[in-house]
Design an enzyme around this catalytic site. Sequence first.
Site, PDB file in Angstrom:
ATOM      1  N   THR A  96      49.221  40.825  31.964  1.00 66.67           N
ATOM      2  CA  THR A  96      49.802  41.429  33.160  1.00 66.67           C
ATOM      3  C   THR A  96      50.068  40.342  34.192  1.00 66.67           C
ATOM      4  O   THR A  96      49.169  39.588  34.553  1.00 66.67           O
ATOM      5  CB  THR A  96      48.858  42.496  33.738  1.00 66.67           C
ATOM      6  OG1 THR A  96      48.630  43.494  32.734  1.00 66.67           O
ATOM      7  CG2 THR A  96      49.469  43.155  34.961  1.00 66.67           C
ATOM      8  N   LYS A 172      55.186  47.133  33.834  1.00 70.15           N
ATOM      9  CA  LYS A 172      53.715  47.153  33.807  1.00 70.15           C
ATOM     10  C   LYS A 172      53.140  47.198  35.221  1.00 70.15           C
ATOM     11  O   LYS A 172      52.150  47.894  35.481  1.00 70.15           O
ATOM     12  CB  LYS A 172      53.183  45.922  33.073  1.00 70.15           C
ATOM     13  CG  LYS A 172      51.633  45.854  32.964  1.00 70.15           C
ATOM     14  CD  LYS A 172      51.063  47.059  32.230  1.00 70.15           C
ATOM     15  CE  LYS A 172      49.524  47.066  32.211  1.00 70.15           C
ATOM     16  NZ  LYS A 172      48.925  46.078  31.341  1.00 70.15           N
ATOM     17  N   LYS A 240      43.263  42.490  41.047  1.00 73.33           N
ATOM     18  CA  LYS A 240      44.399  41.635  40.681  1.00 73.33           C
ATOM     19  C   LYS A 240      45.687  42.443  40.513  1.00 73.33           C
ATOM     20  O   LYS A 240      46.733  42.112  41.094  1.00 73.33           O
ATOM     21  CB  LYS A 240      44.095  40.898  39.378  1.00 73.33           C
ATOM     22  CG  LYS A 240      45.288  40.138  38.785  1.00 73.33           C
ATOM     23  CD  LYS A 240      44.948  39.515  37.448  1.00 73.33           C
ATOM     24  CE  LYS A 240      44.822  40.507  36.321  1.00 73.33           C
ATOM     25  NZ  LYS A 240      46.151  40.994  35.827  1.00 73.33           N
TER      26      LYS A 240
END
Length: 297
Positions: A96, A172, A240
Amino acid sequence: MQVAVIGLGSMGMGAALNLVKAEGLSVAGVDLRDAARAEFAAAGGLPAASGAELPPGAEAVLVLVVNAVQAREALFGPLGAAPRLAPGAVLIVSSTMSPAEARALAAEAEARQFLYLDAPVSGGAAGARAGALTVMASGSAAAKAKAAPVLDAIAKKVWDLGEAPGLGATMKVVHQLLAGVHIAAAAEAMALGIKAGLDPETLYGVVTGAAGNSWMFENRMRHVLNGDETPRSAVDIFVKDLGLVTELARAEGFPALLAAQAQQLFTAASAMGHGGKDDGFVIRAYQALTGIRLPKD
């Protein structure tokens, strides 16, 4: 076909084990941890401690590390896999990261004459073990064709998002907005119910049988009720990932109000020392604020 998997973590291990079971593939796996390499070797894979230790000639490499920095290091760093890959190999990068980071990695791969598939995944450790990941892929037709034997072994659905690198990463990031907000909302609902005197198991049963349910509530609040803090996905992952959401929103001039609030909740839980725990335990932030007692405490 020779294949390498870099990152034998909760999702990478499941993907790698399915590749070992697939016909026609010879699979090497890279991880720094002795235990992960031992598990992979016991399943019939070839373990390596770094990309530099891979056998030469891999035609595809699946990268399932945490972020873009780790992906770049794993591929192009001093101990990276790039020199061990076959000419024209496809790099299937499932970490990611921001769309800009995906585009930069794709440009570096192209400069080295590799194919690049921007291919984030969803499905968690369970989906990876079942060979049932969802892949959000963007890249050239050649990259998709070369990656097909790998994706066939690990995925239940591959979404073709176009040719431009960065589209997979964008998808994503949008997905993680929903995932993070859903977990935060699940924790808030469970915490409020406990504070107001509801039995946690009854609350769980009602919600999971009614319209307010979500996959994240059903999955993560079960971890909370069981007192199982094992990090299939950790609190710090969403610190994150929701940071990537707010970064993308800022670049687009978009007010991501709920994502920003959820990020602060995960950040608070991390600051309290819960960053390495299962992300459902973001509920610890509400516990600290309200004094509630979780079922297994």
